[in-house]
Design an enzyme around this catalytic site. Sequence first.
Site, PDB file in Angstrom:
ATOM      1  CB  ILE A  12      -0.960   0.005   1.216  1.00  0.00           C
ATOM      2  CG1 ILE A  12      -1.755  -1.317   1.278  1.00  0.00           C
ATOM      3  CG2 ILE A  12      -1.923   1.181   1.145  1.00  0.00           C
ATOM      4  CD1 ILE A  12      -2.548  -1.529   2.569  1.00  0.00           C
ATOM      5  CB  SER A  34      11.083  -6.680   7.462  1.00  0.00           C
ATOM      6  OG  SER A  34       9.961  -5.834   7.570  1.00  0.00           O
ATOM      7  CG  ASN A  35       6.318  -8.367   3.695  1.00  0.00           C
ATOM      8  OD1 ASN A  35       6.737  -9.427   3.214  1.00  0.00           O
ATOM      9  ND2 ASN A  35       5.043  -8.034   3.653  1.00  0.00           N
ATOM     10  CE  LYS A  84       0.931  -7.564   3.875  1.00  0.00           C
ATOM     11  NZ  LYS A  84       0.413  -7.178   2.585  1.00  0.00           N
ATOM     12  CB  SER A 124      -6.910  -3.263   9.950  1.00  0.00           C
ATOM     13  OG  SER A 124      -7.566  -4.437   9.547  1.00  0.00           O
ATOM     14  CE1 TYR A 149      -1.918  -6.073  10.921  1.00  0.00           C
ATOM     15  CE2 TYR A 149      -4.159  -6.897  10.580  1.00  0.00           C
ATOM     16  CZ  TYR A 149      -3.141  -6.001  10.273  1.00  0.00           C
ATOM     17  OH  TYR A 149      -3.358  -5.033   9.331  1.00  0.00           O
ATOM     18  CE  LYS A 153      -2.341  -2.479  11.524  1.00  0.00           C
ATOM     19  NZ  LYS A 153      -1.319  -1.534  11.093  1.00  0.00           N
ATOM     20  CE1 TYR A 177      -5.462   2.451   5.138  1.00  0.00           C
ATOM     21  CE2 TYR A 177      -3.934   0.614   5.174  1.00  0.00           C
ATOM     22  CZ  TYR A 177      -4.182   1.973   5.212  1.00  0.00           C
ATOM     23  OH  TYR A 177      -3.123   2.827   5.324  1.00  0.00           O
ATOM     24  N   PRO A 294     -10.304 -21.088  10.573  1.00  0.00           N
ATOM     25  CG  PRO A 294      -9.081 -22.471  11.994  1.00  0.00           C
ATOM     26  CD  PRO A 294      -9.246 -22.112  10.552  1.00  0.00           C
TER      27      PRO A 294
HETATM   28  P1  NAD Z   1       3.500  -4.574   3.486  1.00  0.00           P
HETATM   29  O1  NAD Z   1       4.071  -5.633   4.340  1.00  0.00           O
HETATM   30  O2  NAD Z   1       3.523  -4.754   2.019  1.00  0.00           O
HETATM   31  O3  NAD Z   1       4.169  -3.159   3.834  1.00  0.00           O
HETATM   32  C1  NAD Z   1       4.653  -2.845   5.119  1.00  0.00           C
HETATM   33  C2  NAD Z   1       6.082  -2.285   4.944  1.00  0.00           C
HETATM   34  O4  NAD Z   1       6.599  -1.927   6.222  1.00  0.00           O
HETATM   35  C3  NAD Z   1       7.036  -3.315   4.346  1.00  0.00           C
HETATM   36  O5  NAD Z   1       7.710  -2.714   3.256  1.00  0.00           O
HETATM   37  C4  NAD Z   1       8.007  -3.647   5.493  1.00  0.00           C
HETATM   38  O6  NAD Z   1       9.304  -3.905   4.999  1.00  0.00           O
HETATM   39  C5  NAD Z   1       7.937  -2.379   6.319  1.00  0.00           C
HETATM   40  N1  NAD Z   1       8.215  -2.516   7.757  1.00  0.00           N
HETATM   41  C6  NAD Z   1       7.666  -3.408   8.638  1.00  0.00           C
HETATM   42  N2  NAD Z   1       8.128  -3.153   9.874  1.00  0.00           N
HETATM   43  C7  NAD Z   1       8.969  -2.093   9.787  1.00  0.00           C
HETATM   44  C8  NAD Z   1       9.743  -1.366  10.711  1.00  0.00           C
HETATM   45  N3  NAD Z   1       9.772  -1.670  12.008  1.00  0.00           N
HETATM   46  N4  NAD Z   1      10.489  -0.336  10.265  1.00  0.00           N
HETATM   47  C9  NAD Z   1      10.505  -0.003   8.961  1.00  0.00           C
HETATM   48  N5  NAD Z   1       9.786  -0.655   8.025  1.00  0.00           N
HETATM   49  C10 NAD Z   1       9.023  -1.687   8.440  1.00  0.00           C
HETATM   50  O7  NAD Z   1       2.005  -4.342   3.987  1.00  0.00           O
HETATM   51  P2  NAD Z   1       0.826  -3.493   3.335  1.00  0.00           P
HETATM   52  O8  NAD Z   1      -0.210  -4.435   2.829  1.00  0.00           O
HETATM   53  O9  NAD Z   1       1.378  -2.466   2.422  1.00  0.00           O
HETATM   54  O10 NAD Z   1       0.240  -2.830   4.663  1.00  0.00           O
HETATM   55  C11 NAD Z   1       0.643  -1.527   5.071  1.00  0.00           C
HETATM   56  C12 NAD Z   1      -0.049  -1.216   6.395  1.00  0.00           C
HETATM   57  O11 NAD Z   1      -1.470  -1.322   6.217  1.00  0.00           O
HETATM   58  C13 NAD Z   1       0.313  -2.168   7.534  1.00  0.00           C
HETATM   59  O12 NAD Z   1       0.395  -1.430   8.734  1.00  0.00           O
HETATM   60  C14 NAD Z   1      -0.878  -3.110   7.585  1.00  0.00           C
HETATM   61  O13 NAD Z   1      -1.079  -3.652   8.862  1.00  0.00           O
HETATM   62  C15 NAD Z   1      -2.024  -2.189   7.183  1.00  0.00           C
HETATM   63  N6  NAD Z   1      -3.170  -2.928   6.611  1.00  0.00           N
HETATM   64  C16 NAD Z   1      -2.993  -3.756   5.542  1.00  0.00           C
HETATM   65  C17 NAD Z   1      -4.073  -4.477   5.023  1.00  0.00           C
HETATM   66  C18 NAD Z   1      -3.891  -5.436   3.868  1.00  0.00           C
HETATM   67  O14 NAD Z   1      -4.767  -6.291   3.672  1.00  0.00           O
HETATM   68  N7  NAD Z   1      -2.826  -5.329   3.072  1.00  0.00           N
HETATM   69  C19 NAD Z   1      -5.359  -4.325   5.576  1.00  0.00           C
HETATM   70  C20 NAD Z   1      -5.509  -3.456   6.661  1.00  0.00           C
HETATM   71  C21 NAD Z   1      -4.407  -2.746   7.174  1.00  0.00           C
HETATM   72  N1  UFG Z   2     -10.141 -17.153   1.357  1.00  0.00           N
HETATM   73  C1  UFG Z   2     -10.278 -18.376   0.755  1.00  0.00           C
HETATM   74  N2  UFG Z   2      -9.135 -19.011   0.345  1.00  0.00           N
HETATM   75  C2  UFG Z   2      -7.889 -18.494   0.503  1.00  0.00           C
HETATM   76  C3  UFG Z   2      -7.771 -17.227   1.121  1.00  0.00           C
HETATM   77  C4  UFG Z   2      -8.919 -16.591   1.545  1.00  0.00           C
HETATM   78  O1  UFG Z   2     -11.392 -18.878   0.607  1.00  0.00           O
HETATM   79  O2  UFG Z   2      -6.909 -19.136   0.116  1.00  0.00           O
HETATM   80  C5  UFG Z   2     -11.352 -16.420   1.778  1.00  0.00           C
HETATM   81  C6  UFG Z   2     -11.419 -16.167   3.272  1.00  0.00           C
HETATM   82  O3  UFG Z   2     -11.990 -17.262   3.933  1.00  0.00           O
HETATM   83  C7  UFG Z   2     -12.282 -14.900   3.323  1.00  0.00           C
HETATM   84  C8  UFG Z   2     -11.906 -14.154   2.029  1.00  0.00           C
HETATM   85  O4  UFG Z   2     -11.329 -15.137   1.177  1.00  0.00           O
HETATM   86  O5  UFG Z   2     -13.636 -15.236   3.256  1.00  0.00           O
HETATM   87  C9  UFG Z   2     -10.897 -13.041   2.244  1.00  0.00           C
HETATM   88  O6  UFG Z   2      -9.783 -13.548   2.959  1.00  0.00           O
HETATM   89  P1  UFG Z   2      -8.380 -12.757   3.032  1.00  0.00           P
HETATM   90  O7  UFG Z   2      -7.417 -13.631   3.752  1.00  0.00           O
HETATM   91  O8  UFG Z   2      -7.988 -12.282   1.685  1.00  0.00           O
HETATM   92  O9  UFG Z   2      -8.747 -11.445   3.886  1.00  0.00           O
HETATM   93  P2  UFG Z   2      -9.326 -11.268   5.352  1.00  0.00           P
HETATM   94  O10 UFG Z   2     -10.664 -10.606   5.203  1.00  0.00           O
HETATM   95  O11 UFG Z   2      -9.270 -12.521   6.126  1.00  0.00           O
HETATM   96  O12 UFG Z   2      -8.278 -10.252   6.027  1.00  0.00           O
HETATM   97  C10 UFG Z   2      -7.694  -9.168   5.296  1.00  0.00           C
HETATM   98  C11 UFG Z   2      -6.250  -8.958   5.751  1.00  0.00           C
HETATM   99  C12 UFG Z   2      -6.193  -8.357   7.121  1.00  0.00           C
HETATM  100  C13 UFG Z   2      -7.041  -7.136   7.175  1.00  0.00           C
HETATM  101  C14 UFG Z   2      -8.458  -7.446   6.748  1.00  0.00           C
HETATM  102  C15 UFG Z   2      -9.240  -6.156   6.724  1.00  0.00           C
HETATM  103  O13 UFG Z   2      -5.521 -10.171   5.740  1.00  0.00           O
HETATM  104  O14 UFG Z   2      -4.874  -7.977   7.409  1.00  0.00           O
HETATM  105  O15 UFG Z   2      -8.464  -8.016   5.444  1.00  0.00           O
HETATM  106  O16 UFG Z   2     -10.558  -6.376   6.444  1.00  0.00           O
HETATM  107  F1  UFG Z   2      -7.036  -6.617   8.414  1.00  0.00           F
END
Ligand code: NAD
Ligand code: UFG
Length: 336
Positions: A12, A34-35, A84, A124, A149, A153, A177, A294
């Site tokens: 993001i 790290s990611n 995350k 989130s 996790y 948040k 989000y 689960p």
């Molecule tokens: P991502 O893992 O792609 O990005 C996170 C970045 O932070 C990575 O580049 C990682 O290297 C860096 N990072 C982690 N810990 C760090 C630290 N201590 N210092 C410096 N850098 C660090 O994840 P994303 O999907 O881009 O998510 C961004 C944010 O949004 C996260 O806080 C995540 O929890 C939140 N979020 C993501 C989702 C989702 O589904 N992707 C949903 C809700 C909230």
């Molecule tokens: N699902 C499957 N098969 C898979 C993966 C997911 O059927 O291999 C299903 C899940 O059961 C769920 C839907 O697809 O019904 C979405 O699952 P995701 O794992 O893609 O997403 P979640 O809603 O579980 O969680 C995600 C992020 C969280 C974030 C949240 C916010 O992983 O970090 O959305 O709504 F906080």
Amino acid sequence: MKILVTGGTGFIGSHTCVELLDSGYEVVILDNLSNSQRDVVKKIQTITQKTVHFYEGDCCDKQMVEKIFKEHHIDAVIHFAGYKAVGESVCKPLMYYQNNLMSTLTLCEVMNQYECKQLVFSSSATVYGDPEIVPIDETSKLGPTTNPYGTTKLYIEQILRDLYVSDPSWNIALLRYFNPIGAHASGFIGESPNDIPNNLMPYIVKVANKELPQLHVFGNDYDTHDGTGIRDYIHVVDLAKGHICSINNFLLEHVGVEAYNLGTGFGYSVLDVVHTFMKVNDVDVPYVIDERRPGDIASCYAKTEKAYQELGWKAEKNLNDMCKDAWNYVKHFKLQ
Ligand code: NAD
Ligand code: UFG
């Protein structure tokens, strides 16, 4: 205006950096990789034709954060840095509390020191736990969360509210989000997990690309139109634009501390997503129905009026766009 983006090379964060640069903001990234990968910086610059200041370092490292504030006049911070993965957080809770909380505490301490009090925080939809009513609005009950996790948040939201009470000159947007998917239309940046993905879209993409044999659909006995789980999928570029609207809003008014849902307001089932992906991309995604995962909930989607009324933001891209761009990124990525 100069914005510090922690976690700016992540999924993001990288899309948000592109939108910031395209909107005329200067961008400084702090990421410990790290990611994510270092070459994302180059890709952001290729898309925007603008320069990014990149610091490889940890947001929990106070000296590192101070170094950035010494070298740049930072006007506002968008804080993405954190771990995350829901499942991993259950196995390694201490690692999640340590990184997600410490990075935020360290950042806020340094921001205070340098009188920079404008913060956008990546929260989130997980803070709502298992919602009693959908669509979920921002006044819905918070928690209990279903994994560490999500608890990080929720705790961070509370810490930021406490910070605001102690000093009302802070402006803090808590962006909750829903389910970000898709990729930048250029195909340069997107989501590319190295391991077997946990989330639905990256898993679908790997099956379509024949890197994995079939998708496991986790349960078809939920109380939804086809029995599979419903989520509010949002295009990552729309989500990124929500951050620009938050920052712009800081310029317009003192917001204090406010939470905003960033979703589309529409819920799609797992099978809706699979069938749309196959149709718009003309590829096959074999799947089997498996047990419920689960901790999963039946249905989760947002009420989005608050973000529209107060930030002037709403999602514009639909599920077809999300599926096309996710696939385009994989094809493009392979060619790079
Ligand atoms: P991502 O893992 O792609 O990005 C996170 C970045 O932070 C990575 O580049 C990682 O290297 C860096 N990072 C982690 N810990 C760090 C630290 N201590 N210092 C410096 N850098 C660090 O994840 P994303 O999907 O881009 O998510 C961004 C944010 O949004 C996260 O806080 C995540 O929890 C939140 N979020 C993501 C989702 C989702 O589904 N992707 C949903 C809700 C909230
Ligand atoms: N699902 C499957 N098969 C898979 C993966 C997911 O059927 O291999 C299903 C899940 O059961 C769920 C839907 O697809 O019904 C979405 O699952 P995701 O794992 O893609 O997403 P979640 O809603 O579980 O969680 C995600 C992020 C969280 C974030 C949240 C916010 O992983 O970090 O959305 O709504 F906080």
